[in-house]
Design a protein around this motif. Structure first.
Motif, PDB file in Angstrom:
ATOM      1  N   ASN A   1       0.828  -1.217   0.000  1.00 39.90           N
ATOM      2  CA  ASN A   1       0.000   0.000   0.000  1.00 39.90           C
ATOM      3  C   ASN A   1       0.857   1.260   0.000  1.00 39.90           C
ATOM      4  N   VAL A   2       1.967   1.221   0.716  1.00 43.22           N
ATOM      5  CA  VAL A   2       2.869   2.360   0.752  1.00 43.22           C
ATOM      6  C   VAL A   2       3.533   2.543  -0.613  1.00 43.22           C
ATOM      7  N   ALA A   3       3.890   1.430  -1.247  1.00 40.21           N
ATOM      8  CA  ALA A   3       4.499   1.506  -2.574  1.00 40.21           C
ATOM      9  C   ALA A   3       3.545   2.120  -3.586  1.00 40.21           C
ATOM     10  N   ARG A   4       2.258   1.846  -3.457  1.00 36.60           N
ATOM     11  CA  ARG A   4       1.283   2.435  -4.373  1.00 36.60           C
ATOM     12  C   ARG A   4       1.243   3.952  -4.226  1.00 36.60           C
ATOM     13  N   VAL A   5       1.354   4.438  -2.995  1.00 37.28           N
ATOM     14  CA  VAL A   5       1.390   5.887  -2.774  1.00 37.28           C
ATOM     15  C   VAL A   5       2.631   6.479  -3.440  1.00 37.28           C
ATOM     16  N   ALA A   6       3.767   5.799  -3.300  1.00 35.97           N
ATOM     17  CA  ALA A   6       5.005   6.282  -3.911  1.00 35.97           C
ATOM     18  C   ALA A   6       4.892   6.296  -5.429  1.00 35.97           C
ATOM     19  N   ASP A   7       4.371   5.218  -6.006  1.00 29.44           N
ATOM     20  CA  ASP A   7       4.205   5.163  -7.462  1.00 29.44           C
ATOM     21  C   ASP A   7       3.332   6.306  -7.964  1.00 29.44           C
ATOM     22  N   ALA A   8       2.283   6.622  -7.201  1.00 28.89           N
ATOM     23  CA  ALA A   8       1.363   7.684  -7.602  1.00 28.89           C
ATOM     24  C   ALA A   8       2.028   9.058  -7.611  1.00 28.89           C
ATOM     25  N   ARG A   9       3.077   9.240  -6.824  1.00 24.69           N
ATOM     26  CA  ARG A   9       3.767  10.525  -6.824  1.00 24.69           C
ATOM     27  C   ARG A   9       5.012  10.494  -7.714  1.00 24.69           C
ATOM     28  N   GLY A  10       5.103   9.493  -8.568  1.00 19.13           N
ATOM     29  CA  GLY A  10       6.177   9.458  -9.549  1.00 19.13           C
ATOM     30  C   GLY A  10       7.452   8.809  -9.082  1.00 19.13           C
ATOM     31  N   VAL A  11       7.380   8.010  -8.003  1.00 22.28           N
ATOM     32  CA  VAL A  11       8.555   7.306  -7.481  1.00 22.28           C
ATOM     33  C   VAL A  11       8.352   5.809  -7.723  1.00 22.28           C
ATOM     34  N   PRO A  12       8.947   5.245  -8.778  1.00 22.73           N
ATOM     35  CA  PRO A  12       8.775   3.809  -9.038  1.00 22.73           C
ATOM     36  C   PRO A  12       9.319   2.979  -7.886  1.00 22.73           C
ATOM     37  N   THR A  13       8.517   2.008  -7.418  1.00 23.32           N
ATOM     38  CA  THR A  13       8.856   1.267  -6.200  1.00 23.32           C
ATOM     39  C   THR A  13       8.597  -0.214  -6.391  1.00 23.32           C
ATOM     40  N   ARG A  14       9.596  -1.022  -6.038  1.00 20.85           N
ATOM     41  CA  ARG A  14       9.457  -2.477  -6.055  1.00 20.85           C
ATOM     42  C   ARG A  14       9.034  -2.944  -4.665  1.00 20.85           C
ATOM     43  N   VAL A  15       8.096  -3.891  -4.613  1.00 21.16           N
ATOM     44  CA  VAL A  15       7.614  -4.418  -3.346  1.00 21.16           C
ATOM     45  C   VAL A  15       8.319  -5.752  -3.083  1.00 21.16           C
ATOM     46  N   GLU A  16       9.356  -5.724  -2.270  1.00 22.75           N
ATOM     47  CA  GLU A  16      10.083  -6.943  -1.927  1.00 22.75           C
ATOM     48  C   GLU A  16      11.054  -6.660  -0.790  1.00 22.75           C
ATOM     49  N   ARG A  17      11.505  -7.725  -0.168  1.00 20.97           N
ATOM     50  CA  ARG A  17      12.504  -7.616   0.886  1.00 20.97           C
ATOM     51  C   ARG A  17      13.875  -7.473   0.248  1.00 20.97           C
ATOM     52  N   PHE A  18      14.699  -6.596   0.802  1.00 25.19           N
ATOM     53  CA  PHE A  18      16.019  -6.361   0.243  1.00 25.19           C
ATOM     54  C   PHE A  18      17.005  -7.362   0.824  1.00 25.19           C
ATOM     55  N   THR A  19      17.450  -8.282  -0.012  1.00 20.46           N
ATOM     56  CA  THR A  19      18.396  -9.309   0.392  1.00 20.46           C
ATOM     57  C   THR A  19      19.483  -9.414  -0.668  1.00 20.46           C
ATOM     58  N   GLU A  20      20.496 -10.230  -0.393  1.00 27.95           N
ATOM     59  CA  GLU A  20      21.566 -10.403  -1.377  1.00 27.95           C
ATOM     60  C   GLU A  20      21.038 -11.003  -2.679  1.00 27.95           C
ATOM     61  N   PRO A  21      20.143 -12.014  -2.641  1.00 22.83           N
ATOM     62  CA  PRO A  21      19.563 -12.492  -3.905  1.00 22.83           C
ATOM     63  C   PRO A  21      18.780 -11.416  -4.658  1.00 22.83           C
ATOM     64  N   THR A  22      18.049 -10.556  -3.914  1.00 21.41           N
ATOM     65  CA  THR A  22      17.335  -9.453  -4.562  1.00 21.41           C
ATOM     66  C   THR A  22      18.304  -8.531  -5.277  1.00 21.41           C
ATOM     67  N   ALA A  23      19.386  -8.166  -4.590  1.00 17.00           N
ATOM     68  CA  ALA A  23      20.382  -7.275  -5.186  1.00 17.00           C
ATOM     69  C   ALA A  23      21.050  -7.922  -6.395  1.00 17.00           C
ATOM     70  N   SER A  24      21.333  -9.217  -6.296  1.00 18.62           N
ATOM     71  CA  SER A  24      21.966  -9.922  -7.415  1.00 18.62           C
ATOM     72  C   SER A  24      21.049  -9.938  -8.637  1.00 18.62           C
ATOM     73  N   ALA A  25      19.754 -10.173  -8.411  1.00 19.75           N
ATOM     74  CA  ALA A  25      18.809 -10.188  -9.525  1.00 19.75           C
ATOM     75  C   ALA A  25      18.731  -8.823 -10.198  1.00 19.75           C
ATOM     76  N   LEU A  26      18.721  -7.764  -9.394  1.00 17.35           N
ATOM     77  CA  LEU A  26      18.702  -6.423  -9.958  1.00 17.35           C
ATOM     78  C   LEU A  26      19.969  -6.140 -10.756  1.00 17.35           C
ATOM     79  N   ARG A  27      21.099  -6.491 -10.189  1.00 21.32           N
ATOM     80  CA  ARG A  27      22.370  -6.244 -10.877  1.00 21.32           C
ATOM     81  C   ARG A  27      22.446  -7.049 -12.179  1.00 21.32           C
ATOM     82  N   ASP A  28      21.999  -8.295 -12.130  1.00 19.55           N
ATOM     83  CA  ASP A  28      22.006  -9.115 -13.343  1.00 19.55           C
ATOM     84  C   ASP A  28      21.101  -8.526 -14.418  1.00 19.55           C
ATOM     85  N   GLY A  29      20.111  -7.755 -13.979  1.00 19.36           N
ATOM     86  CA  GLY A  29      19.226  -7.080 -14.927  1.00 19.36           C
ATOM     87  C   GLY A  29      19.731  -5.718 -15.358  1.00 19.36           C
TER      88      GLY A  29
END
Length: 416
Positions: free
Chosen positions: A137-165
């Motif tokens: 719900n908080v991410a939806r508020v951020a998206d609405a104000r022009g701040v793209p937001t991913r809904v997930e827990r920040f972990t090393e696998p999350t960071a690796s997936a982002l970097r690989d992308g």
């Protein structure tokens, strides 16, 4: 004296050493972030141990995760940032853009980005951003104000997936997040993984030094799992390949640090004199000695007894006592001291969302500030005492009937 470690926190979450030294044991207070409606007063409030320990190997002060903690994710309750927080966010943005020379070619990522209240200022300056937050719900508020937001827990696998992308952060922000993370090594490893080769990490967190110096036990709460000195956080980041090269002392949460870190292999960011000076101050205060931590629990007990002695004497004298503030710090103070409506008639708070509700644990009712003018209490106990100058000024009118403000910490005192 050393005590046997309890289940769930037998080893330090940072270095893995055995934990046996108590910093302070605040009992089993209720989880303090939720304010009760009148129809909820008969219900059992979730409680969890708040037994804080210190690792004598890496000096990390820490508490086990609350047994009744919500699993996180999905939706979360939140309130929009206040004016002072927004002003600090704007100032942070301006300084970061200037010092790091950020432009439309760079990317700013914030962990625990909330409703985008900080990242919105980077967007306004034309700097691309990405928020990462657990609450949909908080991410939806951020998206609405022009701040793209991913809904997930920040972990090393999350960071690796982002970097690989192909995603890397030129500025990676974590405001009051590190102290809430259980697996701190995974979190810091994730920061390193997501950081661009010349990128900078900034982390804000409450500073252990003023907490100890001013007996700020009311700053200890279930969701804050770790309490960092500069020395402790430097060790944690270094163990995961990041070097802290600069630090600011921030006037937030009663005294916080903002550390600036880069890859340890980055040769272009020298250690600043501010790091050298604060490290020297911590060592001069004996932060590296077990004795530094040993006396805190006794000072907490002394503060509790002093406050209770004052309240007992005042009530025996027929005095009426109100509180000022309905915040987590005040809840921690009241619940540890066992203070309920037998001592405090009510508390007041400027936030209209809290009016008509009750503090968790103590069940003290919350009213608008003008109730003080209507009821003329003899004493007003300032619960967010770190803001005493501002609040005492607001309460100047109580002098008309002989009322006085009471500041509970670091030592009890009355303010005319």
């Amino acid at each position: 004296p050393p005590v046997a470690p309890t289940a769930g926190i037998a080893t330090c979450r940072a270095c893995g050493a055995g934990l046996g030294h108590t910093f302070v044991d605040l009992g089993m207070p209720p989880l303090s972030g939720r304010y009760l409606r009148a129809d909820e007063l008969h219900r059992t409030v979730p409680c969890s141990p708040l037994h804080v320990r210190v690792c004598t190997t890496c000096l990390l002060v820490q508490v086990p995760p609350p047994a009744n903690a919500a699993p996180g994710g999905a939706d979360a309750s939140y309130s929009s940032a206040c004016a002072s927080t927004l002003e600090r966010a704007r100032a942070y943005t301006d300084k970061a853009i200037e010092e790091l020379r950020l432009s439309s070619k760079h990317l700013v990522i914030e962990i625990g980005s909330n409703d985008g209240y900080l990242l919105q200022y980077f967007v306004a300056r034309g700097v691309p951003v990405l928020g990462i937050d657990l609450a949909a719900n908080v991410a939806r508020v951020a998206d609405a104000r022009g701040v793209p937001t991913r809904v997930e827990r920040f972990t090393e696998p999350t960071a690796s997936a982002l970097r690989d992308g192909g995603v890397q952060a030129d500025l990676l922000i974590g405001n009051n997040v590190l102290e809430k993370v259980h697996d701190v090594n995974d979190f810091v490893a994730a920061l390193k993984r997501l950081l661009s080769p010349r990128g900078v990490v900034t982390l804000d967190f409450p500073h252990l030094l003023p907490l100890v110096a001013e007996t700020r036990f009311d700053a200890i709460r279930h969701e804050r799992l770790s309490y960092f000195s500069l020395l402790a956080v430097t060790r944690l980041l270094a163990a995961n390949g990041l070097t802290i090269y600069d630090v600011d002392e921030v006037d937030a949460h009663g005294g916080s640090l903002r550390v600036f870190a880069c890859h340890s292999e980055d040769p272009l960011r020298p250690i600043t004199p501010r790091i050298v000076a604060l490290t020297a101050r911590e060592r001069a205060a004996s932060v590296e000695s077990p004795a530094y931590y040993a006396g805190f629990a006794q000072r907490v007990s002394d503060a509790k007894r002093a406050l209770l002695a004052f309240l007992l004497e005042a009530k025996r004298g027929g005095k009426h006592i109100a509180g000022y503030g309905a915040h987590t710090k005040g809840n921690a103070l009241l619940n540890y001291c066992g203070i309920c409506t037998d001592f405090i008639d009510y508390t007041v708070d400027p936030d209209p969302e809290k009016h008509g509700r009750y503090l968790p644990g103590s069940q003290i009712p919350i009213h608008p500030p003008e109730v003080i003018e209507q009821t003329h209490p003899d004493y007003v106990l300032i619960l967010p005492w770190h803001r005493q100058t501002e609040i005492v000024a607001r309460l100047e009118g109580i002098r008309a009937w002989g009322g006085r403000c009471v500041v509970p910490l670091p030592t009890l005192r009355m303010v005319a």
